[in-house]
Scaffold this active site. Structure first.
Site, mmCIF file in Angstrom:
data_model
loop_
_atom_site.group_PDB
_atom_site.id
_atom_site.type_symbol
_atom_site.label_atom_id
_atom_site.label_comp_id
_atom_site.label_asym_id
_atom_site.label_seq_id
_atom_site.Cartn_x
_atom_site.Cartn_y
_atom_site.Cartn_z
ATOM 1 N N CYS A 1 0.405 1.842 -5.882
ATOM 2 C CA CYS A 1 -0.519 2.712 -6.610
ATOM 3 C C CYS A 1 0.039 4.128 -6.731
ATOM 4 O O CYS A 1 0.802 4.579 -5.874
ATOM 5 C CB CYS A 1 -1.875 2.763 -5.904
ATOM 6 S SG CYS A 1 -2.740 1.191 -5.877
ATOM 7 N N HIS B 1 0.835 -1.195 0.000
ATOM 8 C CA HIS B 1 0.000 0.000 0.000
ATOM 9 C C HIS B 1 0.877 1.254 0.000
ATOM 10 O O HIS B 1 1.910 1.305 0.675
ATOM 11 C CB HIS B 1 -0.891 0.032 1.233
ATOM 12 C CG HIS B 1 -2.124 -0.809 1.114
ATOM 13 N ND1 HIS B 1 -2.967 -0.734 0.029
ATOM 14 C CD2 HIS B 1 -2.673 -1.736 1.965
ATOM 15 C CE1 HIS B 1 -3.986 -1.570 0.206
ATOM 16 N NE2 HIS B 1 -3.821 -2.201 1.365
ATOM 17 N N ARG C 1 -0.021 2.614 -11.683
ATOM 18 C CA ARG C 1 0.946 1.882 -10.876
ATOM 19 C C ARG C 1 2.334 2.494 -11.021
ATOM 20 O O ARG C 1 2.749 2.885 -12.126
ATOM 21 C CB ARG C 1 1.008 0.408 -11.300
ATOM 22 C CG ARG C 1 -0.286 -0.339 -11.089
ATOM 23 C CD ARG C 1 -0.662 -0.480 -9.632
ATOM 24 N NE ARG C 1 -1.911 -1.215 -9.465
ATOM 25 C CZ ARG C 1 -3.099 -0.653 -9.379
ATOM 26 N NH1 ARG C 1 -3.208 0.671 -9.453
ATOM 27 N NH2 ARG C 1 -4.186 -1.396 -9.231
#
Length: 262
Positions: free
Chosen positions: A240, A166, A249
């Site tokens: 991300c 993340h 990405r």
């Protein structure tokens, strides 16, 4: 004496004006807006603060557990570090890199899904995080772990070891991934060895469907100028971008430089 008659006053109620109704409607609307704002604020606090705190605590505890497990294992005879050849001489601008020789022969069996089995360290961005098998959100990524893409090489092996994490919320281990520069060091510790990689290049933005960035010889099919051309031992880090979105990405590639067996 005549009795005095008392008249009962008659109260005539006038029409209700519209102003009190409008005022009540405005007041009710204001209360609803304040309540909704408070709920949204709590959601933001939960996502940006509480999930980070929970995930970082869990990830830190998992790192400590792995280190304790490895420290209590029976010690094997010491082995000298095996350097991998510098891929720079084999890089002709198209990303060609000779495969390193500092790896064990054979393909190690992948660990069970969702199991944390390695530790990723990136000094440049102050990151220490556990690596778990799989990239499921609930079982891996939302715990603050870095996930290993199933089907890609294991750390230290020939091919491409691909990881995801993340960038925002849930520990956000890859929040500062965009700060990595060529030459930065990345290490992965396992129960058996320490693998040291060197960052080679960054793909700032590509589509989520650009799956060839995870191939054994990684290369972007969307941006063909980015990637490698020959087999080697690669590490791919993905997250991300831009921040707080999942539209694109960000990809960072590194190559194996050395292996220190435990």
């Amino acid at each position: 004496m005549r009795p005095v008659r008392k008249r009962i006053p008659v109260v005539v109620q006038g029409r209700r004006t519209r102003r009190p109704l409008v005022a009540r409607a405005l007041w009710t609307g204001a209360e609803l807006a304040v309540t909704l704002g408070a709920v949204l604020l709590l959601l933001v606090v939960h996502q940006l603060w509480w999930t980070n705190r929970q995930a970082r605590d869990e990830a830190g505890a998992q790192v400590a557990r792995l280190e304790r497990q490895w420290a209590t294992r029976p010690t094997a005879p010491p082995r000298s570090p095996v350097p991998a050849p510098d891929p720079s001489p084999g890089d002709d601008g198209a990303g060609r890199a000779a495969p390193p020789t500092g790896t064990r022969t054979g393909t190690p069996a992948p660990p069970p899904n969702d199991l944390a089995y390695a530790i990723l360290r990136i000094p440049r961005i102050g990151l220490t995080a556990p690596i778990a098998q799989g990239v499921g959100k609930a079982a891996v990524l939302n715990k603050g772990y870095v996930g290993h893409y199933p089907g890609t090489a294991q750390p230290g092996g020939a091919g491409n070891a691909a990881l995801a994490g993340h960038r925002n919320t849930h520990g956000e281990p890859f929040r500062r991934l965009d700060r990595l520069r060529p030459g930065d060091r990345v290490t992965i510790d396992t129960a058996d060895a320490r693998y040291t990689y060197t960052v080679r290049r960054t793909l700032p933005q590509t589509t989520p469907g650009d799956g060839t960035v995870l191939a054994a010889v990684p290369r972007s099919s969307v941006h063909p100028a980015y990637g490698f051309a020959e087999p080697g031992s690669y590490l791919t880090l993905t997250t991300c971008t831009p921040q707080f979105t999942s539209t694109y990405r960000l990809v960072v590639w590194a190559v194996l430089r050395s292996t220190q067996f435990r």
